[in-house]
Design a protein around this motif. Structure first.
Motif, PDB file in Angstrom:
ATOM      1  N   THR A  10      -1.370  33.373 -22.925  1.00 29.38           N
ATOM      2  CA  THR A  10      -2.053  34.113 -21.853  1.00 29.38           C
ATOM      3  C   THR A  10      -1.358  33.895 -20.513  1.00 29.38           C
ATOM      4  OG1 THR A  10      -3.680  32.352 -21.525  1.00 29.38           O
ATOM      5  CG2 THR A  10      -4.296  34.155 -23.025  1.00 29.38           C
ATOM      6  N   ALA A  13       1.498  36.353 -20.510  1.00 28.78           N
ATOM      7  CA  ALA A  13       0.999  37.721 -20.319  1.00 28.78           C
ATOM      8  C   ALA A  13       0.548  37.924 -18.874  1.00 28.78           C
ATOM      9  CB  ALA A  13      -0.146  38.009 -21.291  1.00 28.78           C
ATOM     10  N   ILE A  17       1.681  40.739 -16.149  1.00 31.30           N
ATOM     11  CA  ILE A  17       0.714  41.740 -15.711  1.00 31.30           C
ATOM     12  C   ILE A  17       0.398  41.607 -14.221  1.00 31.30           C
ATOM     13  CG2 ILE A  17      -1.666  42.537 -16.016  1.00 31.30           C
ATOM     14  CD1 ILE A  17      -1.341  41.628 -19.010  1.00 31.30           C
ATOM     15  N   ALA A  37      -4.687  44.633 -16.378  1.00 32.78           N
ATOM     16  CA  ALA A  37      -4.227  44.780 -17.761  1.00 32.78           C
ATOM     17  C   ALA A  37      -4.389  46.220 -18.241  1.00 32.78           C
ATOM     18  CB  ALA A  37      -4.967  43.814 -18.669  1.00 32.78           C
ATOM     19  N   ALA A  41      -0.656  46.371 -18.934  1.00 32.61           N
ATOM     20  CA  ALA A  41      -0.359  45.558 -20.121  1.00 32.61           C
ATOM     21  C   ALA A  41       0.351  46.374 -21.196  1.00 32.61           C
ATOM     22  CB  ALA A  41      -1.653  44.978 -20.691  1.00 32.61           C
ATOM     23  N   ASP A  45       0.466  42.687 -25.223  1.00 31.19           N
ATOM     24  CA  ASP A  45      -0.416  41.969 -24.297  1.00 31.19           C
ATOM     25  C   ASP A  45      -1.880  42.222 -24.647  1.00 31.19           C
ATOM     26  OD1 ASP A  45       1.748  40.986 -22.761  1.00 31.19           O
ATOM     27  OD2 ASP A  45       1.658  42.688 -21.379  1.00 31.19           O
ATOM     28  N   MET A  46      -2.220  43.477 -24.901  1.00 32.98           N
ATOM     29  CA  MET A  46      -3.610  43.807 -25.212  1.00 32.98           C
ATOM     30  C   MET A  46      -4.036  43.222 -26.552  1.00 32.98           C
ATOM     31  SD  MET A  46      -4.840  45.132 -22.545  1.00 32.98           S
ATOM     32  CE  MET A  46      -6.431  45.709 -23.076  1.00 32.98           C
TER      33      MET A  46
END
Length: 96
Positions: A10, A13, A17, A37, A41, A45-46
């Motif tokens: 995370t 990511a 983002i 996001a 994203a 990422d999602m």
């Protein structure tokens, strides 16, 4: 909305983002983070974020999204995925 934990995945990511602030700070406000996001994203990422957030969390993030972050196309897309068609109006800034 459930918090998004800070771990190696995370953090990476969040750095992609919301590159303009530390990952821990970005993840501290999950509604605001998810607004970014929704707009920025990648699919990967999602997929990562969906490990921690369910559909109710995503709906809440859309409902409480700060104005000015999500572009109209992303707004329409994510609302459609959440079963909202047509999408409600984008969040608006309050005039002073």
């Amino acid at each position: 909305m459930k918090p998004i934990p800070l771990d190696n995945d995370t953090e990476a990511a969040a750095a992609r983002i919301v590159w303009f602030e530390p990952a821990a700070e970005a993840l501290a406000d999950p509604v605001r983070f998810m607004a970014y996001a929704f707009a920025r994203a990648t699919h990967e990422d999602m997929k990562l974020l969906r490990r921690y957030l369910d559909e109710d969390d995503l709906k809440e993030a859309l409902d409480r999204a700060p104005p000015g972050i999500i572009d109209p196309r992303s707004w329409a897309y994510w609302n459609l995925l959440m079963g909202r068609y047509p999408a409600p109006p984008l969040p608006k800034r309050m005039s002073t």
